[in-house]
Design an enzyme around this catalytic site. Structure first.
Site, PDB file in Angstrom:
ATOM      1  N   GLU A 148     -24.291  11.841  -4.519  1.00 23.56           N
ATOM      2  CA  GLU A 148     -23.305  11.733  -5.597  1.00 23.56           C
ATOM      3  C   GLU A 148     -23.699  12.686  -6.734  1.00 23.56           C
ATOM      4  O   GLU A 148     -22.864  13.386  -7.298  1.00 23.56           O
ATOM      5  CB  GLU A 148     -23.234  10.286  -6.090  1.00 23.56           C
ATOM      6  CG  GLU A 148     -22.016  10.036  -6.942  1.00 23.56           C
ATOM      7  CD  GLU A 148     -21.931   8.584  -7.372  1.00 23.56           C
ATOM      8  OE1 GLU A 148     -22.741   7.773  -6.917  1.00 23.56           O
ATOM      9  OE2 GLU A 148     -21.035   8.289  -8.184  1.00 23.56           O
TER      10      GLU A 148
ATOM     11  N   ARG B  21     -37.494   2.661   5.321  1.00 26.00           N
ATOM     12  CA  ARG B  21     -37.467   1.386   6.062  1.00 26.00           C
ATOM     13  C   ARG B  21     -37.112   1.598   7.522  1.00 26.00           C
ATOM     14  O   ARG B  21     -37.470   0.793   8.386  1.00 26.00           O
ATOM     15  CB  ARG B  21     -36.518   0.393   5.383  1.00 26.00           C
ATOM     16  CG  ARG B  21     -37.096  -0.147   4.079  1.00 26.00           C
ATOM     17  CD  ARG B  21     -36.007  -0.783   3.248  1.00 26.00           C
ATOM     18  NE  ARG B  21     -35.014   0.189   2.834  1.00 26.00           N
ATOM     19  CZ  ARG B  21     -34.817   0.589   1.572  1.00 26.00           C
ATOM     20  NH1 ARG B  21     -35.519   0.071   0.611  1.00 26.00           N
ATOM     21  NH2 ARG B  21     -33.915   1.500   1.284  1.00 26.00           N
TER      22      ARG B  21
HETATM   23  P1  AMP Z   1     -26.208   6.559   2.606  1.00 23.87           P
HETATM   24  O1  AMP Z   1     -26.683   7.955   2.850  1.00 23.87           O
HETATM   25  O2  AMP Z   1     -25.327   6.432   1.409  1.00 23.87           O
HETATM   26  O3  AMP Z   1     -25.604   5.932   3.850  1.00 23.87           O
HETATM   27  O4  AMP Z   1     -27.479   5.716   2.214  1.00 23.87           O
HETATM   28  C1  AMP Z   1     -28.317   5.349   3.204  1.00 23.87           C
HETATM   29  C2  AMP Z   1     -29.722   5.137   2.721  1.00 23.87           C
HETATM   30  O5  AMP Z   1     -29.844   4.654   1.383  1.00 23.87           O
HETATM   31  C3  AMP Z   1     -30.327   4.114   3.628  1.00 23.87           C
HETATM   32  O6  AMP Z   1     -31.497   4.701   4.159  1.00 23.87           O
HETATM   33  C4  AMP Z   1     -30.601   2.917   2.759  1.00 23.87           C
HETATM   34  O7  AMP Z   1     -31.950   2.596   2.872  1.00 23.87           O
HETATM   35  C5  AMP Z   1     -30.304   3.306   1.350  1.00 23.87           C
HETATM   36  N1  AMP Z   1     -29.235   2.516   0.694  1.00 23.87           N
HETATM   37  C6  AMP Z   1     -28.031   2.976   0.264  1.00 23.87           C
HETATM   38  N2  AMP Z   1     -27.315   2.007  -0.335  1.00 23.87           N
HETATM   39  C7  AMP Z   1     -28.065   0.899  -0.283  1.00 23.87           C
HETATM   40  C8  AMP Z   1     -27.876  -0.453  -0.742  1.00 23.87           C
HETATM   41  N3  AMP Z   1     -26.763  -0.849  -1.366  1.00 23.87           N
HETATM   42  N4  AMP Z   1     -28.862  -1.331  -0.508  1.00 23.87           N
HETATM   43  C9  AMP Z   1     -29.990  -0.943   0.136  1.00 23.87           C
HETATM   44  N5  AMP Z   1     -30.228   0.296   0.568  1.00 23.87           N
HETATM   45  C10 AMP Z   1     -29.294   1.218   0.365  1.00 23.87           C
END
Ligand code: AMP
Length: 174
Positions: free
Chosen positions: A98, A61
């Protein structure tokens, strides 16, 4: 709450237990499909990214938002892809999820990011693992990553700390 923050809140679809039990998925599809929503969010992200000479959008996105921001700034956009999507040669970085690991890649040929001032754009900041890995990847290519901007920040997951000292602007926090 700012106008853009309220707009993000009203046009985000909450999907409980997706893709795994216990995860509250934030679906920004309604926001991106709304003319006013897309334009307001693009303007706000572009204000954060002002001064960048290249915008990096994160798979997937972040590609939509990154390209929109780049047209506002008059810069190009670089898609930071998930592993295995790009033809070789690539620069890649792996990082811990994770469960297991993930990989991000950018082309190692045809684009030189050395010395460029790059802003990273993504939709959601959760744990910050993806954003931190993207920043490492871009720096490894010689770019200066000046800041990041996201639409939505899930503060409870501590992503801001994970990417520190890189400054992150978020249009809406929950
Ligand atoms: P992170 O690496 O945990 O910060 O996850 C970031 C990526 O995962 C982003 O590119 C988001 O598109 C997706 N993402 C993680 N958690 C969510 C959530 N609760 N809702 C939507 N997209 C998420």
């Amino acid at each position: 709450m700012s106008d853009v923050s309220a707009l993000v809140a009203s046009l985000t679809r909450e999907v409980p237990d997706f893709p795994d039990p216990g995860i509250q998925f934030k679906d920004l599809t309604p926001l991106l499909a709304d003319a006013h929503g897309l334009n307001a969010v693009t303007d706000a992200l572009a204000a954060s990214a002002d001064g960048a000479d290249l915008v990096a959008g994160l798979d997937a996105r972040g590609f939509l938002l990154g390209a929109a921001v780049a047209t506002r700034l008059g810069t190009g956009v670089l898609a930071v892809r998930k592993g295995g999507k790009l033809p070789p040669p690539v620069h890649s970085v792996s990082y811990q999820l994770e469960y297991g690991t993930a990989t991000l890649e950018i082309p190692a040929d045809g684009i030189d990011i050395a010395g460029r001032n790059v802003v990273i754009i993504d939709d959601v900041l959760a744990t910050g693992g993806t954003l931190a890995a993207a920043a490492r990847l871009l720096r490894a290519g010689g770019a200066t990553v000046t800041r990041a901007a996201v639409v939505l920040e899930l503060t409870a997951l501590g992503g801001r700390n994970a990417v520190a000292p890189l400054p992150v602007d978020s249009l809406h926090t929950v």
